[in-house]
Design an enzyme around this catalytic site. Structure first.
Site, PDB file in Angstrom:
ATOM      1  CE  LYS A 189      -3.152  -3.194   0.214  1.00 57.68           C
ATOM      2  NZ  LYS A 189      -4.596  -3.196   1.403  1.00 57.68           N
TER       3      LYS A 189
HETATM    4  C1  LIG Z   1      -5.139  -4.205   1.487  1.00 55.17           C
HETATM    5  C2  LIG Z   1      -6.591  -4.555   2.024  1.00 55.17           C
HETATM    6  C3  LIG Z   1      -7.666  -4.235   2.731  1.00 55.17           C
HETATM    7  C4  LIG Z   1      -6.524  -5.406   4.270  1.00 55.17           C
HETATM    8  O1  LIG Z   1      -5.877  -4.571   3.976  1.00 55.17           O
HETATM    9  P1  LIG Z   1      -5.002  -5.438   5.354  1.00 55.17           P
HETATM   10  O2  LIG Z   1      -4.217  -4.045   5.693  1.00 55.17           O
HETATM   11  O3  LIG Z   1      -4.018  -6.615   4.938  1.00 55.17           O
HETATM   12  O4  LIG Z   1      -5.817  -6.634   6.317  1.00 55.17           O
HETATM   13  C5  LIG Z   1      -8.436  -4.674   2.441  1.00 55.17           C
HETATM   14  N1  LIG Z   1      -9.617  -3.963   1.388  1.00 55.17           N
HETATM   15  C6  LIG Z   1      -8.763  -3.655   0.304  1.00 55.17           C
HETATM   16  C7  LIG Z   1      -9.097  -2.809  -0.595  1.00 55.17           C
HETATM   17  C8  LIG Z   1      -7.406  -4.039   0.286  1.00 55.17           C
HETATM   18  O5  LIG Z   1      -6.959  -3.278  -0.952  1.00 55.17           O
END
Ligand SMILES: *Cc1c(COP(=O)(O)O)cnc(C)c1O
Length: 387
Positions: A189
């Site tokens: 991210k």
């Molecule tokens: C990455 C992601 C999540 C989950 O994030 P984590 O921090 O890995 O639990 C949830 N929703 C979307 C759209 C994502 O891209």
């Protein structure tokens, strides 16, 4: 892969911050978590924040704080990571999906309105709707908010892709059009804490409930107790909560990364503008950006024109991987997953989402991607589509 689709950027300053934390008094439950919460809240313009160990945990406690439970419905987009839907099932609620708008690839507000009209007739309106800001581009939040007012549902933004992005000039997470907004700090991210997430809200009641649920349902606040504390040691468990805490080490990394958030998003925009130009002659559709939006640009997804190129997405994907370009696919429609098929969903239920899935490829997009690497991605993609 020589060039992955996403990658974290860790500087010496980040490393020093984590090492200093290792040498400090607190490895968890120290002063850095509230500092990080305040810093992100100030940055995006939210009143409150609750840091947790993942965006998945944040979605779970957000749903619980909004009162989602057995007998309730949560609706989201089928084009998302499974966590946006699973959070409802954790609470014993049921999930349904709203098909996407083929241009933004986000949950379509018109489709949402039609589904709400039908649900109203059938007496099964959702309690919570989760708009997912795919690739970092915010959903049409003004329209969704207007529908929330009319049909009485709560809005939980899954902004896992969108920290640092803006909608109508304000940062995503400022809560103008929603109850709670969730960010992810997974390494692919925009900024990272390794694992981590945060829930933003302007509602003091919701932040208290989420803070309680993050840590076993235990409070040390006399005001939240059923009777006066029995001594300075005293705490009460008032709810069934979890251990969803973020550590001080992770938080030190996050605080250090947050200083570069705007820079990272600006760099992603430079790269996206370059891709837009370089890819224009190729048989792909580049991402459409709504003029109201400044995307967080977590992902840069192109859609393969299978008719013009005579190639399937699968063939193009394989050709790119064979030459070291680590493209990915975001996302397999959630309702087609075997688990969701067992809940009764069927291929064909959400045709726009399924059509998008057949064509989508996420190209490498991260702040430290160089222009030379980007040129290589484009050259390999050109060969894969035309040779
Ligand atoms: C990455 C992601 C999540 C989950 O994030 P984590 O921090 O890995 O639990 C949830 N929703 C979307 C759209 C994502 O891209």
């Amino acid at each position: 892969m020589t060039i992955p689709y996403g990658r974290q950027d860790i500087t010496q300053t980040d490393i020093d911050a984590v090492v200093a934390t290792l040498q400090s008094d607190y490895l968890t439950q120290g002063p850095r978590v509230p500092d990080f919460e305040r810093a992100v809240a100030v940055h995006v313009g939210a009143a409150h924040a609750v840091a947790v160990n993942s965006a998945t945990s944040a979605l779970h406690i957000a749903c619980l704080a909004l009162g989602l439970g057995p007998g309730d419905w949560l609706w989201t987009s089928p084009i998302t990571f499974v966590a946006s839907a699973n959070c409802a099932l954790y609470c014993g609620a049921r999930v349904d999906f709203v098909d996407i708008d083929p241009r933004t690839c986000n949950l379509c507000p018109q489709a949402l309105e039609r589904k709400l009209q039908q649900a109203q007739r059938e007496g099964c309106l959702p309690k919570v709707v989760v708009p997912v800001h795919l690739c970092g581009q915010a959903c049409d939040m003004a329209a969704i908010h207007a529908l929330a007012q009319r049909y009485g549902f709560r809005v939980l933004e899954d902004a896992s892709h969108a920290i640092g992005g803006k909608y109508q000039g304000g940062y995503v997470g400022d809560g103008r059009y929603s109850d709670i907004t969730v960010f992810s700090f997974h390494p692919v991210k925009i900024i990272t804490t390794a694992e981590g997430g945060m829930a933003m809200t302007n509602d003091a009641g919701l932040v208290d409930r989420m803070a309680l649920l993050r840590s076993h349902g235990i409070t040390r606040e006399p005001a939240q107790m059923s009777h006066a504390p029995e001594g300075p040691w005293y705490y009460q468990q008032t709810e069934l909560g979890f251990n969803y805490r973020l550590t001080e080490l992770q938080t030190a990394l996050g605080l250090s990364q947050l200083n570069r958030l705007d820079e990272y998003v600006a760099r992603r925009h430079q790269l996206a503008r370059r891709y837009d130009v370089l890819l224009a002659p190729l048989p792909v559709t580049t991402p459409w950006q709504h003029p109201d939006q400044y995307s967080g640009l977590h992902l840069y997804v192109v859609r393969v024109d299978t008719a013009a190129s005579g190639r399937t997405r699968g063939q193009v994907f394989a050709a790119l991987h064979a030459r070291g370009i680590g493209v990915n696919v975001h996302y397999i429609p959630v309702h087609t997953q075997p688990y969701y098929q067992r809940l009764g969903f069927r291929p064909g239920d959400f045709p726009q989402a399924e059509r998008y899935y057949e064509e989508a490829i996420s190209l490498p997009m991260y702040a430290t991607l160089t222009e030379a690497q980007q040129d290589e991605v484009v050259a390999v993609l050109r060969d894969a589509l035309t040779e």
